[in-house]
Design an enzyme around this catalytic site. Sequence first.
Site, PDB file in Angstrom:
ATOM      1  N   LYS A  52       4.841   1.962  -2.248  1.00 56.14           N
ATOM      2  CA  LYS A  52       3.532   1.305  -2.052  1.00 56.14           C
ATOM      3  C   LYS A  52       3.034   0.733  -3.377  1.00 56.14           C
ATOM      4  O   LYS A  52       2.516  -0.380  -3.426  1.00 56.14           O
ATOM      5  CB  LYS A  52       2.531   2.319  -1.474  1.00 56.14           C
ATOM      6  CG  LYS A  52       2.833   2.657  -0.017  1.00 56.14           C
ATOM      7  CD  LYS A  52       2.107   3.895   0.493  1.00 56.14           C
ATOM      8  CE  LYS A  52       2.591   4.248   1.898  1.00 56.14           C
ATOM      9  NZ  LYS A  52       2.089   5.536   2.390  1.00 56.14           N
ATOM     10  N   GLN A  96      -1.744  10.291   0.138  1.00 54.28           N
ATOM     11  CA  GLN A  96      -0.469  10.430   0.848  1.00 54.28           C
ATOM     12  C   GLN A  96      -0.443  11.758   1.605  1.00 54.28           C
ATOM     13  O   GLN A  96      -0.643  12.825   1.018  1.00 54.28           O
ATOM     14  CB  GLN A  96       0.691  10.353  -0.163  1.00 54.28           C
ATOM     15  CG  GLN A  96       2.065  10.393   0.467  1.00 54.28           C
ATOM     16  CD  GLN A  96       2.369   9.149   1.334  1.00 54.28           C
ATOM     17  OE1 GLN A  96       2.037   8.029   0.969  1.00 54.28           O
ATOM     18  NE2 GLN A  96       2.992   9.357   2.484  1.00 54.28           N
ATOM     19  N   ASP A 119      -6.073   3.133   5.127  1.00 47.44           N
ATOM     20  CA  ASP A 119      -5.155   3.735   6.107  1.00 47.44           C
ATOM     21  C   ASP A 119      -5.740   3.610   7.520  1.00 47.44           C
ATOM     22  O   ASP A 119      -5.014   3.720   8.505  1.00 47.44           O
ATOM     23  CB  ASP A 119      -4.974   5.230   5.799  1.00 47.44           C
ATOM     24  CG  ASP A 119      -3.638   5.522   5.118  1.00 47.44           C
ATOM     25  OD1 ASP A 119      -2.705   4.713   5.273  1.00 47.44           O
ATOM     26  OD2 ASP A 119      -3.546   6.562   4.440  1.00 47.44           O
TER      27      ASP A 119
END
Length: 297
Positions: A52, A96, A119
């Site tokens: 990412k 994460q 997200d």
Amino acid sequence: MTTIIDGKAVAAEIRADLAASIETLADADVTPGLATVLMSDDGASETYVSMKQRACEEVGINGIHIEIDPEAPAEELYATIDDLNADPEVHGILVQLPVPDHVDKREVIRRIDPAKDVDGFHPENIGRLVAGDPLFKPCTPHGVQKLLEATDVDPEGKDVVIVGRSDIVGKPLANLLIQKTDGGNATVTVCHSRTADLAAKTKQADIVIAAVGVPELIDGSMLKEGVTVIDVGVNRVDADTEKGYKLVGDVEFESAKEKAAAITPVPGGVGPMTIAMLLYNTVKSASLDADVAVDLP
Ligand code: NDP
């Protein structure tokens, strides 16, 4: 002829379009910023985060990476999120998952400012998605929707079977595909571990989307002729390779390909799209924050 859906190519196009939007923002002195937070020493999580960050760099997003000792108290992670919420240079925050057991995952998700929740997991953003007014669509479901669009497979009026009901893939994807909007209007069935006779469900579907985490659970015998197959699964299985493993999906590719009109490979299908849509959400967040209009792909 079966179409092998090239997620890498579709993701590359989206990234190129985003790079143009980032230039528009740069003209207004705005650089989108994405903070990734890792509180884990799991190898796969480390790999995902570094992918990412690399993707941010390539497209011109300012990537900030924070690592927290997995043994540290949960409050350290919560305080980091508070700091990032307050930082005007940060437009997106990604913690994460999974986080260690002593950290309350729900608190982590709730603590992120919904305006920086790239997200799309915050209850406010999930609520908006369900209500048909999404701010940030969760990245993997959004990536699946974009892949269908790029393959000219319109979900409207189709029978879609999603295998998997997780909060990050199955549930939000079902909500996206039933919306009364372009890219939606499907009739969706969501299957899970308690579904009776999974094959009977998948066999009647025009589109099968697998997000299970069980290697090659779905094979060609469970599919109808001409189906579109989107395989979200990423599973490591032992193999005689340098690393000692290979990646396979939740679909048995070779037999499924015999039935499918179009199918995603693993790797190279949904994975690159998840990252592209994370960049998309970060650019969207920066554009909204700065009140600078950009064309999003
Ligand atoms: P979860 O483990 O959270 O959810 C798995 C779902 O599959 C659950 O709903 C579970 O049912 C269901 N399930 C498990 N076994 C069966 C079975 N035998 N038959 C039917 N349903 C079953 O997984 P995620 O949604 O997080 O991830 C799914 C897969 O997608 C994984 O391989 C993951 O690595 C991959 N993934 C890939 C991404 C990408 O970018 N390519 C992004 C995110 C995930 P129940 O609810 O009853 O337990």
